[in-house]
Design a protein around this motif. Sequence first.
Motif, PDB file in Angstrom:
ATOM      1  N   GLU A 122      42.966  62.714  30.176  1.00 57.37           N
ATOM      2  CA  GLU A 122      41.803  63.438  30.677  1.00 57.37           C
ATOM      3  C   GLU A 122      40.964  63.967  29.523  1.00 57.37           C
ATOM      4  N   ARG A 123      41.642  64.451  28.486  1.00 55.20           N
ATOM      5  CA  ARG A 123      40.940  64.952  27.308  1.00 55.20           C
ATOM      6  C   ARG A 123      40.165  63.830  26.619  1.00 55.20           C
ATOM      7  N   ALA A 124      40.794  62.659  26.495  1.00 58.43           N
ATOM      8  CA  ALA A 124      40.125  61.522  25.868  1.00 58.43           C
ATOM      9  C   ALA A 124      38.913  61.086  26.673  1.00 58.43           C
ATOM     10  N   ALA A 125      39.020  61.108  28.011  1.00 60.64           N
ATOM     11  CA  ALA A 125      37.886  60.724  28.860  1.00 60.64           C
ATOM     12  C   ALA A 125      36.719  61.691  28.672  1.00 60.64           C
ATOM     13  N   LEU A 126      37.018  62.993  28.569  1.00 65.79           N
ATOM     14  CA  LEU A 126      35.960  63.974  28.359  1.00 65.79           C
ATOM     15  C   LEU A 126      35.333  63.806  26.981  1.00 65.79           C
ATOM     16  N   GLN A 127      36.155  63.482  25.995  1.00 61.89           N
ATOM     17  CA  GLN A 127      35.626  63.235  24.658  1.00 61.89           C
ATOM     18  C   GLN A 127      34.664  62.046  24.653  1.00 61.89           C
ATOM     19  N   MET A 128      34.993  60.987  25.398  1.00 59.91           N
ATOM     20  CA  MET A 128      34.111  59.825  25.452  1.00 59.91           C
ATOM     21  C   MET A 128      32.814  60.173  26.183  1.00 59.91           C
ATOM     22  N   GLN A 129      32.870  61.012  27.212  1.00 55.68           N
ATOM     23  CA  GLN A 129      31.648  61.462  27.880  1.00 55.68           C
ATOM     24  C   GLN A 129      30.756  62.215  26.899  1.00 55.68           C
ATOM     25  N   PHE A 130      31.372  63.039  26.077  1.00 54.72           N
ATOM     26  CA  PHE A 130      30.630  63.802  25.074  1.00 54.72           C
ATOM     27  C   PHE A 130      29.955  62.866  24.082  1.00 54.72           C
ATOM     28  N   ILE A 131      30.690  61.856  23.607  1.00 54.74           N
ATOM     29  CA  ILE A 131      30.140  60.888  22.656  1.00 54.74           C
ATOM     30  C   ILE A 131      28.983  60.121  23.274  1.00 54.74           C
ATOM     31  N   GLU A 132      29.154  59.657  24.508  1.00 55.95           N
ATOM     32  CA  GLU A 132      28.092  58.889  25.163  1.00 55.95           C
ATOM     33  C   GLU A 132      26.851  59.735  25.403  1.00 55.95           C
ATOM     34  N   LEU A 133      27.035  61.019  25.704  1.00 55.08           N
ATOM     35  CA  LEU A 133      25.897  61.905  25.914  1.00 55.08           C
ATOM     36  C   LEU A 133      25.118  62.088  24.612  1.00 55.08           C
ATOM     37  N   LEU A 134      25.821  62.236  23.502  1.00 57.49           N
ATOM     38  CA  LEU A 134      25.144  62.335  22.206  1.00 57.49           C
ATOM     39  C   LEU A 134      24.384  61.057  21.886  1.00 57.49           C
ATOM     40  N   ALA A 164      39.347  60.262  14.404  1.00 53.04           N
ATOM     41  CA  ALA A 164      38.582  59.197  15.061  1.00 53.04           C
ATOM     42  C   ALA A 164      37.479  59.800  15.921  1.00 53.04           C
ATOM     43  N   PHE A 165      37.785  60.881  16.632  1.00 52.67           N
ATOM     44  CA  PHE A 165      36.778  61.549  17.451  1.00 52.67           C
ATOM     45  C   PHE A 165      35.706  62.175  16.575  1.00 52.67           C
ATOM     46  N   ASP A 166      36.116  62.815  15.492  1.00 49.81           N
ATOM     47  CA  ASP A 166      35.174  63.443  14.567  1.00 49.81           C
ATOM     48  C   ASP A 166      34.180  62.416  14.032  1.00 49.81           C
ATOM     49  N   ALA A 167      34.689  61.249  13.604  1.00 47.99           N
ATOM     50  CA  ALA A 167      33.820  60.199  13.083  1.00 47.99           C
ATOM     51  C   ALA A 167      32.910  59.642  14.167  1.00 47.99           C
ATOM     52  N   ALA A 168      33.439  59.495  15.383  1.00 45.47           N
ATOM     53  CA  ALA A 168      32.637  58.962  16.486  1.00 45.47           C
ATOM     54  C   ALA A 168      31.509  59.921  16.859  1.00 45.47           C
ATOM     55  N   VAL A 169      31.763  61.222  16.787  1.00 48.37           N
ATOM     56  CA  VAL A 169      30.723  62.210  17.067  1.00 48.37           C
ATOM     57  C   VAL A 169      29.597  62.095  16.047  1.00 48.37           C
ATOM     58  N   ALA A 170      29.965  61.946  14.772  1.00 47.83           N
ATOM     59  CA  ALA A 170      28.943  61.815  13.731  1.00 47.83           C
ATOM     60  C   ALA A 170      28.090  60.562  13.947  1.00 47.83           C
ATOM     61  N   ARG A 171      28.752  59.440  14.271  1.00 49.95           N
ATOM     62  CA  ARG A 171      28.000  58.202  14.498  1.00 49.95           C
ATOM     63  C   ARG A 171      27.092  58.322  15.718  1.00 49.95           C
ATOM     64  N   ALA A 172      27.634  58.878  16.816  1.00 47.03           N
ATOM     65  CA  ALA A 172      26.855  59.002  18.045  1.00 47.03           C
ATOM     66  C   ALA A 172      25.669  59.938  17.846  1.00 47.03           C
ATOM     67  N   GLY A 173      25.889  61.021  17.097  1.00 49.84           N
ATOM     68  CA  GLY A 173      24.787  61.941  16.822  1.00 49.84           C
ATOM     69  C   GLY A 173      23.673  61.269  16.045  1.00 49.84           C
ATOM     70  N   GLY A 174      24.041  60.444  15.057  1.00 46.18           N
ATOM     71  CA  GLY A 174      23.040  59.712  14.289  1.00 46.18           C
ATOM     72  C   GLY A 174      22.284  58.700  15.138  1.00 46.18           C
ATOM     73  N   GLN A 175      23.025  57.990  15.997  1.00 49.27           N
ATOM     74  CA  GLN A 175      22.392  57.004  16.874  1.00 49.27           C
ATOM     75  C   GLN A 175      21.451  57.686  17.868  1.00 49.27           C
ATOM     76  N   GLY A 176      21.892  58.820  18.414  1.00 48.09           N
ATOM     77  CA  GLY A 176      21.059  59.536  19.371  1.00 48.09           C
ATOM     78  C   GLY A 176      19.799  60.088  18.735  1.00 48.09           C
ATOM     79  N   ALA A 177      19.932  60.628  17.525  1.00 52.99           N
ATOM     80  CA  ALA A 177      18.763  61.158  16.829  1.00 52.99           C
ATOM     81  C   ALA A 177      17.758  60.053  16.543  1.00 52.99           C
ATOM     82  N   ALA A 178      18.240  58.890  16.105  1.00 53.10           N
ATOM     83  CA  ALA A 178      17.341  57.766  15.820  1.00 53.10           C
ATOM     84  C   ALA A 178      16.608  57.332  17.089  1.00 53.10           C
ATOM     85  N   ARG A 179      17.305  57.296  18.204  1.00 53.46           N
ATOM     86  CA  ARG A 179      16.686  56.891  19.474  1.00 53.46           C
ATOM     87  C   ARG A 179      15.630  57.916  19.910  1.00 53.46           C
TER      88      ARG A 179
END
Length: 236
Positions: A122-134, A164-179
């Motif tokens: 459940e925690r991993a699923a919420l983490q992926m929702q957070f990443i996708e939202l970013l 892995a989550f920390d790195a994914a957040v950084a990547r998603a944040g960069g992708q979201g900002a660019a978009r």
Amino acid sequence: MNLDDAQHGAPQAPEALDAVAGHLLALLHGDRPTASAEPLASWRSSAAFTELEVTLTELGRSRRRRVQAEFSAFGETKSAAAWAEDPRFQVTAQVLVQRVATGMRVTDALTLPATKLRKPEERAALQMQFIELLRTGDVEVPEARDRLGIPRSTLAAWMRNNPAFDAAVARAGGQGAARAQEAVLARIRMGSTLTGAAQRSGINLRRINSWRRGDPAFERSLRTALARKRGGREPV
């Protein structure tokens, strides 16, 4: 080579596949991964691989906690199950293990009132929702955290304990900002003012000003777009 290529039969060097497989197995078993970043780089371009890394890290941490679940407090050392049976405390073994894993003192973990804790999946699923939202670019970390109801301390613990989550957040944040930046620039190129572009894109002006201060490339692109809109000369 990304995960989609591998799934469609593109060749992979056996040593590269072994490194990636070993990395994932280490995450699952709660061990420290030894694979270098090089064989993982192209795989991490796939959202599916990122999700797999995050999920296996959480499952591995859960497994490791269960194996090492022996704690010392009040002059005694015994297993989490034994502490849970102690009539002095009203806490389950699982809650005790998870609390200590987040850095809580054993005495506090035993005596504080129990609260609802998520299962690893459940925690991993919420983490992926957070990443996708970013990744959408609509919000930044604080807004994404609040929208999903994730406490600030919980998010900090996830990022600290799950590389892995920390790195994914950084990547998603960069992708979201660019978009989001491109959405603002596109509106200006179509004739909007900066304020109008922000409103139509759903981007707060404070966020745009933050980009202008911290991202020279965006500032140059914005100045160029505004100059062209006014029919003036582009900045040198």
